[in-house]
Write an enzyme that holds these catalytic residues in place. Structure first.
Site, mmCIF file in Angstrom:
data_model
loop_
_atom_site.group_PDB
_atom_site.id
_atom_site.type_symbol
_atom_site.label_atom_id
_atom_site.label_comp_id
_atom_site.label_asym_id
_atom_site.label_seq_id
_atom_site.Cartn_x
_atom_site.Cartn_y
_atom_site.Cartn_z
ATOM 1 N N CYS A 13 1.587 -1.279 -0.226
ATOM 2 C CA CYS A 13 0.065 -0.483 -0.456
ATOM 3 C C CYS A 13 1.077 1.265 0.248
ATOM 4 O O CYS A 13 1.832 1.264 0.923
ATOM 5 C CB CYS A 13 -1.150 0.132 1.078
ATOM 6 S SG CYS A 13 -1.856 1.444 1.341
ATOM 7 N N GLN A 49 -22.607 -1.757 10.922
ATOM 8 C CA GLN A 49 -21.347 -2.413 10.675
ATOM 9 C C GLN A 49 -20.202 -2.332 9.931
ATOM 10 O O GLN A 49 -20.979 -2.741 8.563
ATOM 11 C CB GLN A 49 -21.466 -4.059 11.060
ATOM 12 C CG GLN A 49 -21.835 -4.346 12.785
ATOM 13 C CD GLN A 49 -20.901 -3.892 13.702
ATOM 14 O OE1 GLN A 49 -19.653 -3.575 13.263
ATOM 15 N NE2 GLN A 49 -21.204 -3.717 14.971
ATOM 16 N N CYS A 73 -16.896 -3.429 20.513
ATOM 17 C CA CYS A 73 -15.517 -2.829 19.166
ATOM 18 C C CYS A 73 -14.495 -2.327 19.721
ATOM 19 O O CYS A 73 -13.595 -1.988 19.595
ATOM 20 C CB CYS A 73 -15.757 -2.059 17.956
ATOM 21 S SG CYS A 73 -16.382 -0.522 18.968
ATOM 22 N N CYS A 125 -8.185 2.783 -1.704
ATOM 23 C CA CYS A 125 -7.831 2.433 -0.459
ATOM 24 C C CYS A 125 -7.741 1.092 -0.753
ATOM 25 O O CYS A 125 -8.881 1.136 -0.715
ATOM 26 C CB CYS A 125 -8.437 3.237 0.741
ATOM 27 S SG CYS A 125 -8.118 2.371 1.737
ATOM 28 N N ASP A 130 -24.997 -4.122 22.895
ATOM 29 C CA ASP A 130 -23.958 -3.214 21.713
ATOM 30 C C ASP A 130 -23.312 -2.047 21.727
ATOM 31 O O ASP A 130 -23.666 -1.170 20.864
ATOM 32 C CB ASP A 130 -24.610 -3.707 20.029
ATOM 33 C CG ASP A 130 -23.411 -3.589 19.465
ATOM 34 O OD1 ASP A 130 -22.419 -3.832 19.609
ATOM 35 O OD2 ASP A 130 -24.340 -4.183 17.893
#
Ligand code: SAH
Length: 451
Positions: free
Chosen positions: A72, A282, A407, A158, A380
């Site tokens: 990258c 998500q 997360c 990206c 969550d």
């Protein structure tokens, strides 16, 4: 204790969630970015604090077997992929360790750890990108912010985004420059185009283009809508989001549909879901489906139970459990997401789900007063975890099981510990990789009420 500018040879023994290697020098933990577990390197100490220090690599004496070449062009510059220099296998091991470490060390807990769920696709897996726009040398450019800064690193392709995003982005930026629309300037809160925000349903392929502006630009953007809708048949919705505040929060409250639908739809765990620009969804759909399947396995509802889905977003988790439940009760703070959740229930002929808008803890407290008593609670929360009030009301409502999805393993471990002090045993934890190549990792936790 190590001293500033001292150079020592040391072996990297762990990686942090920020992607930094850790070694020990004179008994102190030293964080060294861009290293891999097993690297033996000459480390120069650049900063010494009370209980830890920072170093940089002067020379790699013996590279770790985990190291790989990475192709990258903006790796290290854009701040996105912190783990691109190690193999994906090593990344999964590292993330599993991060999850384990959080629960054992921060939480002081000893759950059973289920096998880490890694991803098959580690490139192009994201369904959402938000590119900041700025003026560089008289031209509007977009890209990503460099780590810990608000300097834009131009990125037009990206590796984590769908390939079509760079093409659409090119079209939008060409238009902005051709029409001389001004890029937003954060420091002075002037200029107009703030962000280009793209979303694509992983299963449906439907694309939303959202242009975030400081003030109404609908007239100036109308020709762009024609160009985009003619060029890309998958674009189903073009939105202008107005954010006039001097803030680093990306989206404002006001969305205006410039072309097509107000939302795009996708399929999540077999349910059709509508997503508006302001709703959380998500970013890695395939891995999110695996995460939700694990949550369902942990919840193991028998079909006769009431399940609360706190911090429910557009309702995706609760709806995926609805056919195994007597009733689903969802709570979410963003009104548009609650609207999505209600419509999503309706469109999938799910009649046993109710959704409420407001703070999870406060609304659930009210619902409890009105007799709501779930057997299973799914939570969550965002990165900062649950509020103390939410933990308190959950513990007081005494469900048989709590399934926590997070997360941020550190706040999940903290919250699980609080629940373990309030009548729950923390039985199982499973790490799931929703964010390959980045430092982030998701986890799901099963807690059950102590007898
Ligand atoms: N369960 C959903 C969303 C998870 S992200 C999914 O899997 O898609 C966390 C969600 O919590 C976001 O939708 C966010 O808007 C919501 N949120 C943040 N703070 C909240 C609060 N205090 N009360 C209720 N919801 C909140």
């Amino acid at each position: 204790m190590p001293e500033k500018n001292q150079v020592c040879t040391a072996e990297i023994t762990a990686l942090t969630s920020e992607g930094s290697g850790v070694c020990r020098i004179d008994g102190m933990a030293v964080f060294v970015p861009e290293t891999a577990v097993g690297d033996v390197c000459e480390v120069k100490i650049v900063k010494v604090l009370k209980s830890y220090a920072y170093g940089i690599v002067e020379k790699i004496v013996k590279p770790s077997d985990d190291r790989i070449e990475n192709s990258c062009p903006v790796y290290k510059k854009c701040g996105g992929c912190l783990l691109r220099h190690i193999s994906y296998d090593a990344e999964c091991r590292t993330k599993n360790d991060i999850v384990r470490d959080a629960f054992q060390r921060i939480g002081g807990l000893s759950p059973k750890f289920d096998s880490f769920i890694g991803a098959e696709d580690t490139e192009h897996y994201r369904n959402k990108a938000q590119y900041p726009v700025a003026e560089i040398d008289g031209k509007a450019v977009c890209g990503f912010f460099a780590p810990r800064s608000h300097r834009i690193v131009p990125v037009d392709d990206c590796a984590l985004q769908p390939k079509i995003f760079s093409d659409i982005l090119g079209t939008v930026m060409d238009y902005i420059n051709e029409k001389k629309l001004s890029a937003y300037n954060e420091a002075s809160n002037t200029g107009t185009i703030r962000h280009i925000y793209l979303r694509r349903g992983a299963h449906s392929g439907e694309i939303m283009v959202c242009i975030v502006v400081r003030k109404d630009m609908s007239r100036q953007l109308s020709a762009l809508c024609r160009i985009l809708s003619e060029k890309y048949s998958d674009i189903k919705s073009i939105i202008m989001n107005i954010n006039s505040q001097k803030t680093n929060v990306i989206l404002g409250d006001k969305c205006v549909t410039l072309w097509g639908n107000d939302t795009i739809s996708d399929v999540m765990c077999g349910n059709t879901v509508e997503i508006s620009p302001l709703s959380f969804y998500q970013v890695n759909t395939v891995q999110a489906e695996r995460l939700y399947a694990k949550a369902l396995e942990y919840a193991a509802p028998d079909g006769n139970e009431v399940i609360a889905d706190l911090y429910c977003g557009a309702g995706t988790i609760g709806l995926s459990m609805a056919e195994n439940a007597k009733k689903i009760v969802g709570v979410e703070i963003i009104p548009q997401a609650v609207e999505n959740a209600k419509k999503n229930a309706e469109h999938n002929n799910i009649s046993n789900a109710d959704f409420y808008c407001g703070d999870a803890g406060k609304v659930f407290r009210e619902l409890r007063k009105n007799g709501c008593s779930p057997n299973i609670i799914v939570v969550d929360p965002p990165r900062k975890g649950c509020s103390a009030e939410t933990i308190d009301v959950i513990a007081n409502s005494a469900p048989q099981k709590i399934v926590m999805i997070s997360c941020n393993p550190a706040t999940a471990a903290r919250d699980a510990k609080m629940l373990s002090d309030n009548g729950y045993s923390v039985d199982k934890v499973c790490g799931v990789d929703l964010f390959p190549r980045t430092g982030h990792v998701e986890c799901v936790v099963l807690m059950s009420r102590k007898k």
